[in-house]
Write an enzyme that holds these catalytic residues in place. Structure first.
Site, PDB file in Angstrom:
ATOM      1  CE  LYS A  84       3.995  -8.837   4.256  1.00 15.19           C
ATOM      2  NZ  LYS A  84       3.391  -7.542   4.619  1.00 15.19           N
ATOM      3  CE  LYS A 108       2.787  -5.745  -6.444  1.00 15.09           C
ATOM      4  NZ  LYS A 108       3.163  -4.486  -5.798  1.00 15.09           N
ATOM      5  CE  LYS A 120      -1.715  -2.051  -1.728  1.00 14.77           C
ATOM      6  NZ  LYS A 120      -0.417  -2.467  -2.301  1.00 14.77           N
ATOM      7  CB  THR A 204       9.751  -1.089  -3.716  1.00 16.08           C
ATOM      8  OG1 THR A 204       9.021  -1.574  -2.587  1.00 16.08           O
ATOM      9  CG2 THR A 204       8.855  -1.114  -4.942  1.00 16.08           C
ATOM     10  CG  ASN A 235       9.735   3.514  -0.260  1.00 16.48           C
ATOM     11  OD1 ASN A 235       9.930   2.579  -1.030  1.00 16.48           O
ATOM     12  ND2 ASN A 235      10.330   3.580   0.909  1.00 16.48           N
ATOM     13  CB  SER A 362       7.153  -7.510   3.313  1.00 18.00           C
ATOM     14  OG  SER A 362       6.974  -6.127   3.473  1.00 18.00           O
TER      15      SER A 362
HETATM   16  N1  GLU Z   1       2.790  -2.088  -0.666  1.00 15.74           N
HETATM   17  C1  GLU Z   1       3.819  -2.856  -1.281  1.00 15.74           C
HETATM   18  C2  GLU Z   1       3.324  -3.460  -2.592  1.00 15.74           C
HETATM   19  O1  GLU Z   1       2.415  -2.974  -3.206  1.00 15.74           O
HETATM   20  C3  GLU Z   1       4.439  -3.872  -0.336  1.00 15.74           C
HETATM   21  C4  GLU Z   1       3.510  -4.849   0.297  1.00 15.74           C
HETATM   22  C5  GLU Z   1       4.155  -5.654   1.404  1.00 15.74           C
HETATM   23  O2  GLU Z   1       5.320  -5.422   1.698  1.00 15.74           O
HETATM   24  O3  GLU Z   1       3.473  -6.509   1.973  1.00 15.74           O
HETATM   25  O4  GLU Z   1       3.894  -4.397  -3.092  1.00 15.74           O
END
Ligand code: GLU
Length: 428
Positions: A84, A108, A120, A204, A235, A362
């Site tokens: 994810k 994370k 990613k 976030t 954002n 998410s």
């Molecule tokens: N792009 C965001 C991050 O770096 C969110 C990733 C997501 O929601 O899957 O954490």
């Protein structure tokens, strides 16, 4: 023997390597695994994504010409569950950066305890110079190119730098067409009318706000009246400026890619939010700007790098006056920068913890899509609050107990579940 010149080249190389985001995340992963007592085989498994796809995407431009874009999708480790993570559209995207970003997503997910591994994606492009329709064709082209390796139970994309809910909507639509049924769980960060979650857009920044509040408690700083500096007005940065302003803090500086605005009495955040464009640009409207470097060194209580990588380095870490640094961006502080801040008794809340609110909501979006039953904004916020407070507390305590900085503690928590899952599966 090493001559003066060789020594210099070596130092330069070391400094450059230090700013190589993949190498620096590998270094900290190595340390975290060592602290936890894992063998070097575990490190070998985790130092690179298990899968990396490079794609070339032909896009018909508005003037009739065709441009070929390069994109990537990295899947770091799917021992825990599907991978994810977001997709970024940026001219500086590189294969290495996407790899590092996928590793950070694994961390994370481990930190906030989600049933995911990290992934990613990125496309080398400048969306600021593309039309709405060109962006739509690029987004759809990317999904066609990666469709075989992604999916609601394989790898779930989301927004990242310069991508938003509209782009997620096109990607969702393209994937659903390919699969011939609606697949809302394929991607998160969608508009609410297409199965997006309430609270995802600001998630976030909400998570960062919670980390700031918890860190301030530890440092005995009252948020009311605290001077906050935010680098980046995208954002995360823009929502954060609003949340901090609303909670009584004084946001004295913000910036975008072109410069920074500073007012020791506090900026008019509502006005700036109103004037920013969709890429977070606002400083171009003003004459009296300062540089992003000057912004980082301002006298303040709380500094939030919410833009890009490698902003706090061995060159400027000593000049940072903030008592708390909370990383809303991915990878804003180098290893050396982290060391200097820690030595100077700055409380550094690392990216993999501070910015985990986005992927947490998410996950809530994906759960809601899978069950077809949707939650209110209050429910989402309460769940996010719980997750972030627990994760902060867990990592803060571990850092204290093991006498390490919060980054290393966060990595230790982040890799543990992935290592255990990989072991149970018999991979290592
Ligand atoms: N792009 C965001 C991050 O770096 C969110 C990733 C997501 O929601 O899957 O954490």
């Amino acid at each position: 023997m090493m001559g003066e010149k060789d020594k210099q080249t070596n130092t330069n190389r070391e400094q450059k390597e230090n700013r190589d985001v993949l190498l620096s995340t590998q270094t900290v992963i190595g340390k975290a695994l060592e602290k936890l007592g894992y063998s070097s085989e575990v490190f070998e498994l985790m130092k690179e994504p298990m899968r990396m796809l490079t794609v070339r995407i032909p896009v018909r431009m508005d003037d009739g010409s065709t441009k070929i874009f390069t994109g990537y999708r990295a899947q770091h480790n799917d021992a825990v569950g599907p991978t994810k993570g977001g997709v970024r559209f940026h001219p500086n995207v590189t294969e290495k950066e996407v790899k590092a970003l996928s590793i950070w997503m694994s961390l994370k997910a481990g930190i906030v305890d989600l049933p995911y591994g990290g992934g990613k994606g990125g496309i080398i492009c400048d969306p600021r110079e593309m039309s709405f329709r060109e962006l739509e064709r690029l987004s759809r082209g990317y999904v066609r190119a990666i469709s075989q390796v992604v999916g609601p139970t394989k790898d779930i994309p989301a927004p990242d730098v310069f991508t938003n809910s509209q782009i997620m909507a096109w990607m969702f639509d393209e994937y659903s067409r390919i699969r011939e049924f609606d697949s809302p769980g394929f991607i998160t960060g969608k508009p609410v009318v297409l199965g997006g979650s309430h609270g995802r857009e600001s998630a976030t920044a909400k998570g960062v706000t919670i980390c700031i509040r918890e860190a301030a408690k530890k440092k005995g700083i009252d948020i009311n009246g605290a001077r906050v500096v935010i680098q980046g007005f995208g954002n995360a940065g823009s929502f954060l400026a609003k949340f901090m302003h609303d909670s009584g803090a004084k946001v004295i500086a913000i910036s975008d890619a072109y410069g920074a605005l500073y007012d020791p009495e506090g900026l008019d955040i509502d006005y700036l939010l109103d004037r920013r464009d969709s890429f977070g640009t606002v400083t171009k409207l003003f004459k009296n700007t300062i540089s992003n470097q000057e912004l980082l060194e301002l006298d303040c209580d709380i500094l939030v790098p919410a833009a890009i990588e490698n902003q706090i380095t061995e060159d400027n870490a000593d000049k940072i006056k903030a008592k708390i640094v909370v990383e809303a961006a991915n990878g804003p502080t180098t290893i050396e920068g982290t060391r200097v801040l820690t030595e100077n008794d700055v409380l550094l809340v690392p990216d993999v913890l501070a910015s985990a609110g986005g992927v947490t909501v998410s996950y809530f979006e994906w759960v809601q899509n899978n069950q077809g039953y949707y939650w209110t904004e209050e429910e989402v916020e309460a769940k996010l609050e719980h997750v972030m407070v627990q994760s902060f507390d867990n990592i803060y305590k571990l850092a204290r107990r093991r006498k390490v900085d919060m980054r290393l503690a966060a990595y230790m928590v982040g890799v543990r579940k992935m290592a255990e899952a990989s072991r149970f599966r018999g991979w290592i």
